[in-house]
Design a protein around this motif. Structure first.
Motif, PDB file in Angstrom:
ATOM      1  N   LYS A 125      -9.254   2.598   2.149  1.00 21.14           N
ATOM      2  CA  LYS A 125      -8.637   3.920   2.078  1.00 21.14           C
ATOM      3  C   LYS A 125      -8.262   4.420   3.477  1.00 21.14           C
ATOM      4  CE  LYS A 125     -10.809   5.307  -2.264  1.00 21.14           C
ATOM      5  NZ  LYS A 125     -11.730   6.247  -2.945  1.00 21.14           N
ATOM      6  N   ARG A 126      -9.106   4.136   4.459  1.00 19.41           N
ATOM      7  CA  ARG A 126      -8.775   4.519   5.832  1.00 19.41           C
ATOM      8  C   ARG A 126      -7.557   3.741   6.323  1.00 19.41           C
ATOM      9  NH1 ARG A 126     -13.429   3.637  10.017  1.00 19.41           N
ATOM     10  NH2 ARG A 126     -14.410   5.207   8.670  1.00 19.41           N
ATOM     11  N   TYR A 127      -7.478   2.476   5.949  1.00 21.20           N
ATOM     12  CA  TYR A 127      -6.326   1.645   6.319  1.00 21.20           C
ATOM     13  C   TYR A 127      -5.040   2.230   5.729  1.00 21.20           C
ATOM     14  CZ  TYR A 127      -3.529  -2.646   6.826  1.00 21.20           C
ATOM     15  OH  TYR A 127      -2.554  -3.562   7.147  1.00 21.20           O
ATOM     16  N   LEU A 128      -5.108   2.618   4.477  1.00 19.60           N
ATOM     17  CA  LEU A 128      -3.962   3.256   3.821  1.00 19.60           C
ATOM     18  C   LEU A 128      -3.600   4.563   4.510  1.00 19.60           C
ATOM     19  CD1 LEU A 128      -4.582   2.720   0.001  1.00 19.60           C
ATOM     20  CD2 LEU A 128      -2.407   2.351   1.173  1.00 19.60           C
ATOM     21  N   PHE A 129      -4.612   5.343   4.852  1.00 20.71           N
ATOM     22  CA  PHE A 129      -4.361   6.642   5.484  1.00 20.71           C
ATOM     23  C   PHE A 129      -3.700   6.463   6.844  1.00 20.71           C
ATOM     24  CE2 PHE A 129      -5.888  10.504   7.803  1.00 20.71           C
ATOM     25  CZ  PHE A 129      -5.177  11.429   7.047  1.00 20.71           C
ATOM     26  N   ARG A 130      -4.113   5.451   7.617  1.00 22.79           N
ATOM     27  CA  ARG A 130      -3.489   5.194   8.914  1.00 22.79           C
ATOM     28  C   ARG A 130      -2.002   4.882   8.757  1.00 22.79           C
ATOM     29  NH1 ARG A 130      -8.108   2.037  10.438  1.00 22.79           N
ATOM     30  NH2 ARG A 130      -6.935   0.149   9.994  1.00 22.79           N
ATOM     31  N   LEU A 131      -1.674   4.089   7.750  1.00 22.25           N
ATOM     32  CA  LEU A 131      -0.269   3.752   7.512  1.00 22.25           C
ATOM     33  C   LEU A 131       0.518   4.987   7.076  1.00 22.25           C
ATOM     34  CD1 LEU A 131      -0.678   0.326   5.664  1.00 22.25           C
ATOM     35  CD2 LEU A 131       0.146   0.699   8.001  1.00 22.25           C
ATOM     36  N   LEU A 132      -0.116   5.851   6.261  1.00 27.40           N
ATOM     37  CA  LEU A 132       0.559   7.073   5.826  1.00 27.40           C
ATOM     38  C   LEU A 132       0.790   8.005   7.010  1.00 27.40           C
ATOM     39  CD1 LEU A 132       1.656   8.784   3.497  1.00 27.40           C
ATOM     40  CD2 LEU A 132      -0.655   9.693   3.170  1.00 27.40           C
ATOM     41  N   ILE A 133      -0.196   8.147   7.889  1.00 31.52           N
ATOM     42  CA  ILE A 133      -0.033   8.957   9.099  1.00 31.52           C
ATOM     43  C   ILE A 133       1.083   8.374   9.962  1.00 31.52           C
ATOM     44  CG2 ILE A 133      -1.112   9.650  11.274  1.00 31.52           C
ATOM     45  CD1 ILE A 133      -2.038  11.285   8.906  1.00 31.52           C
ATOM     46  N   GLY A 134       1.115   7.044  10.077  1.00 29.95           N
ATOM     47  CA  GLY A 134       2.182   6.389  10.825  1.00 29.95           C
ATOM     48  C   GLY A 134       3.548   6.713  10.260  1.00 29.95           C
ATOM     49  N   PHE A 135       3.649   6.740   8.938  1.00 30.59           N
ATOM     50  CA  PHE A 135       4.909   7.081   8.265  1.00 30.59           C
ATOM     51  C   PHE A 135       5.338   8.502   8.599  1.00 30.59           C
ATOM     52  CE2 PHE A 135       6.556   9.351   4.476  1.00 30.59           C
ATOM     53  CZ  PHE A 135       7.821   8.770   4.406  1.00 30.59           C
ATOM     54  N   TRP A 136       4.400   9.451   8.533  1.00 30.07           N
ATOM     55  CA  TRP A 136       4.735  10.849   8.829  1.00 30.07           C
ATOM     56  C   TRP A 136       5.090  11.042  10.301  1.00 30.07           C
ATOM     57  CZ3 TRP A 136      -0.030  12.689   5.621  1.00 30.07           C
ATOM     58  CH2 TRP A 136       0.345  12.833   4.285  1.00 30.07           C
ATOM     59  N   VAL A 137       4.301  10.437  11.188  1.00 31.37           N
ATOM     60  CA  VAL A 137       4.567  10.571  12.623  1.00 31.37           C
ATOM     61  C   VAL A 137       5.932   9.983  12.960  1.00 31.37           C
ATOM     62  CG1 VAL A 137       3.872   9.771  14.922  1.00 31.37           C
ATOM     63  CG2 VAL A 137       2.145  10.628  13.321  1.00 31.37           C
ATOM     64  N   MET A 138       6.233   8.821  12.403  1.00 27.15           N
ATOM     65  CA  MET A 138       7.519   8.174  12.678  1.00 27.15           C
ATOM     66  C   MET A 138       8.666   9.002  12.129  1.00 27.15           C
ATOM     67  SD  MET A 138       8.450   5.375  14.200  1.00 27.15           S
ATOM     68  CE  MET A 138      10.122   4.884  14.633  1.00 27.15           C
ATOM     69  N   GLY A 139       8.496   9.527  10.923  1.00 30.78           N
ATOM     70  CA  GLY A 139       9.563  10.333  10.311  1.00 30.78           C
ATOM     71  C   GLY A 139       9.838  11.606  11.092  1.00 30.78           C
ATOM     72  N   ILE A 140       8.783  12.328  11.466  1.00 26.61           N
ATOM     73  CA  ILE A 140       8.942  13.567  12.236  1.00 26.61           C
ATOM     74  C   ILE A 140       9.505  13.255  13.616  1.00 26.61           C
ATOM     75  CG2 ILE A 140       7.713  15.493  13.311  1.00 26.61           C
ATOM     76  CD1 ILE A 140       5.733  15.342  10.918  1.00 26.61           C
TER      77      ILE A 140
END
Length: 268
Positions: free
Chosen positions: A68-83
């Motif tokens: 779940k932490r691995y998934l969350f890191r990728l999701l944070i990466g997606f948001w950071v990259m998008g913003i």
């Protein structure tokens, strides 16, 4: 001598990541500086990159201590990259390059699907219907969001929903579209390296649309098949970690190349 050493010892996870980011950097140099004269064939270097990182995401998901932490890191990466893409495009806009790179979207969706498959498998073994249903929903939700976005694009639903959809990873807006599901396919074949490589070859064949004209000009995506060369000699070892470097390198090098192209007046 180097080839013989690789054949004997194989490549670690770290080695393959380094190869992936080198090829990725070359590909993005072409993306940002194509109008400045960087030849089209340079783009070919980047075709195996997404496949390499999809394979590594299977390894990451399979061996991580906290999925779940691995998934969350990728999701944070997606948001950071998008913003970050929106901010950089706004501050340094006016070029003919549309800054929309976000491999974190593809990797998050691929790993999320792996998590769904694992949940379904666990539910089947334990005869837990709710667990099976949860796994199905985990896999289906990104596809449902893609269908919803298509309705918005066709004007069937309120356009205001599109702002909400920007923050949701979905196959329709992923860099590799539905080819991101090659990651989950490799997850299903994870105990059989040879079949994983065959899966990559099949995806490469499908990417041609079974049209074999202009394979080195109009459509070079099939060159993703070259990913089998390093992946087939992967020795299953982690090697060096440097996790933060690999997560940070992706957005920093893209934004840096984009800003450099803007400063040099490329595409303006």
């Amino acid at each position: 001598m180097l080839i013989e050493k690789v054949k004997k010892k194989g490549l670690t996870n770290f080695d393959i990541k380094v190869l992936g980011i080198v090829l990725m950097f070359i590909d993005h140099v072409h993306e940002m500086f194509a109008t400045a004269g960087v030849p089209t064939w340079v783009d070919m270097f980047g075709r195996p990159v997404a496949t390499i990182f999809m394979f590594l995401s299977v390894e990451g998901f399979t061996h991580t201590h906290n999925q779940k932490r691995y998934l969350f890191r990728l999701l944070i990466g997606f948001w950071v990259m998008g913003i970050g893409n929106l901010i950089v495009s706004h501050l340094f806009g006016g070029t003919d390059v549309f800054l929309a790179n976000n491999i974190f979207c593809d990797l998050f969706l691929g790993v999320l699907t792996m998590y769904g498959i694992q949940t379904i498998s666990s539910g089947l073994k334990r005869h837990q219907f709710l667990e099976i249903l949860t796994g199905v929903l985990v896999i289906a939700l990104p596809l449902i969001f893609s269908a919803l976005l298509m309705e918005i694009m066709q004007g069937s639903l309120s356009a205001y929903l599109s702002y909400f959809m920007l923050g949701i990873p979905m196959p329709l807006t992923a860099e590799n579209s539905f080819f991101l599901y090659l990651g989950p396919v490799m997850y299903l074949l994870r105990r059989h390296r040879g079949w994983q490589m065959i899966g990559i070859a099949c995806a490469a064949l499908i990417s041609t649309g079974f049209n074999f004209t202009g394979l080195f000009t109009a459509n070079t995506q099939w060159l993703m098949v070259l990913a089998v060369l390093p992946l087939s000699v992967y020795n299953g070892q982690l090697g060096k970690s440097m996790k933060g470097f690999f997560y940070g390198f992706y957005p920093i090098h893209i934004w840096g190349l984009y800003i450099l192209a803007w400063l040099l007046g490329v595409g303006r």
